[in-house]
Scaffold this motif. Sequence first.
Motif, PDB file in Angstrom:
ATOM      1  N   THR A 124      11.576  43.756  15.033  1.00 55.82           N
ATOM      2  CA  THR A 124      12.583  43.525  14.005  1.00 55.82           C
ATOM      3  C   THR A 124      13.957  43.409  14.620  1.00 55.82           C
ATOM      4  O   THR A 124      14.231  43.980  15.679  1.00 55.82           O
ATOM      5  N   MET A 125      14.831  42.652  13.961  1.00 54.43           N
ATOM      6  CA  MET A 125      16.222  42.501  14.394  1.00 54.43           C
ATOM      7  C   MET A 125      17.056  42.088  13.192  1.00 54.43           C
ATOM      8  O   MET A 125      16.536  41.529  12.222  1.00 54.43           O
ATOM      9  N   ASP A 126      18.350  42.411  13.236  1.00 55.73           N
ATOM     10  CA  ASP A 126      19.266  42.084  12.143  1.00 55.73           C
ATOM     11  C   ASP A 126      20.330  41.107  12.632  1.00 55.73           C
ATOM     12  O   ASP A 126      20.833  41.237  13.757  1.00 55.73           O
ATOM     13  N   ALA A 127      20.689  40.151  11.773  1.00 54.85           N
ATOM     14  CA  ALA A 127      21.747  39.201  12.108  1.00 54.85           C
ATOM     15  C   ALA A 127      22.160  38.436  10.866  1.00 54.85           C
ATOM     16  O   ALA A 127      21.306  38.033  10.064  1.00 54.85           O
ATOM     17  N   GLY A 128      23.469  38.273  10.707  1.00 55.52           N
ATOM     18  CA  GLY A 128      23.989  37.402   9.656  1.00 55.52           C
ATOM     19  C   GLY A 128      23.558  37.740   8.254  1.00 55.52           C
ATOM     20  O   GLY A 128      23.366  36.842   7.428  1.00 55.52           O
ATOM     21  N   GLY A 129      23.401  39.026   7.939  1.00 55.05           N
ATOM     22  CA  GLY A 129      23.018  39.419   6.589  1.00 55.05           C
ATOM     23  C   GLY A 129      21.534  39.382   6.303  1.00 55.05           C
ATOM     24  O   GLY A 129      21.107  39.586   5.178  1.00 55.05           O
ATOM     25  N   TYR A 130      20.726  39.109   7.346  1.00 53.15           N
ATOM     26  CA  TYR A 130      19.277  39.074   7.190  1.00 53.15           C
ATOM     27  C   TYR A 130      18.623  40.041   8.163  1.00 53.15           C
ATOM     28  O   TYR A 130      19.157  40.328   9.236  1.00 53.15           O
ATOM     29  N   THR A 131      17.448  40.518   7.770  1.00 54.66           N
ATOM     30  CA  THR A 131      16.565  41.248   8.677  1.00 54.66           C
ATOM     31  C   THR A 131      15.386  40.342   8.997  1.00 54.66           C
ATOM     32  O   THR A 131      14.730  39.821   8.088  1.00 54.66           O
ATOM     33  N   TYR A 132      15.167  40.130  10.283  1.00 54.22           N
ATOM     34  CA  TYR A 132      14.050  39.314  10.750  1.00 54.22           C
ATOM     35  C   TYR A 132      12.940  40.254  11.218  1.00 54.22           C
ATOM     36  O   TYR A 132      13.196  41.133  12.051  1.00 54.22           O
ATOM     37  N   MET A 133      11.746  40.070  10.671  1.00 53.62           N
ATOM     38  CA  MET A 133      10.628  40.950  11.018  1.00 53.62           C
ATOM     39  C   MET A 133       9.459  40.114  11.523  1.00 53.62           C
ATOM     40  O   MET A 133       9.047  39.156  10.857  1.00 53.62           O
ATOM     41  N   LYS A 134       8.930  40.488  12.669  1.00 51.86           N
ATOM     42  CA  LYS A 134       7.658  39.930  13.112  1.00 51.86           C
ATOM     43  C   LYS A 134       6.590  40.883  12.602  1.00 51.86           C
ATOM     44  O   LYS A 134       6.629  42.077  12.901  1.00 51.86           O
TER      45      LYS A 134
END
Length: 218
Positions: A32-42
Amino acid sequence: MKTLFILIMTVYGLWAAGPNTPVQHTARVVETMDAGGYTYMKVSEGSAPYWVAVTATKVGVGDNVSFTEQMWMPNFKSRALGRTFDKILFASMAPGAAAPVERVQPQNAPKVRLEKAAGGYTVAEVFTKRQALKGKSVKVRGKVTKISRQIMKRNWVHLEDGSGDTMTDDLVFTAESVANINEGDIVIATGKVETDKDFGYGYFYPVIVEESSFEKER
């Protein structure tokens, strides 16, 4: 006869579900990582892992999360992360599936819900109807909670009206001029809705209203 009955029931089930029935998932977070107001989850869901993007949410590796499909995007380029995903699912988290990122409520946020402008939308409605409103002009009554002037040749105005939740109560408008308004003013803002707008440098918005103008009420 039994086989025919099963086939009929299967077809009926698919028909009853309908083409617009949201697809829900429960999966385990492996990255997981956060950027630009989103959380990206694998996530892993019993098959090959895939990437999911949701509005900024507190999750950790090993967490089980539930989410609902919104849209698959092929070859999605995230300037905030500086990478391109071969395929990514934009989704909404199920209520209680994870803890939302804490946001400090602006001191001048409206204490009560403001009445919607005639022929207009609430802040929350612009978020929930953003795909249908994309490219269209909208009108929103709200209280100015923040103005960031002349960033990337734009003025950024945050409006709240008391609608929405932690992730859908603050709507950003961009404009060339904001000389007639200040923080704390009640205004009617008019502008064009854009979605999934990535300005780079971490400025990513699932919905934003551009080319805006403001009519001050009080």
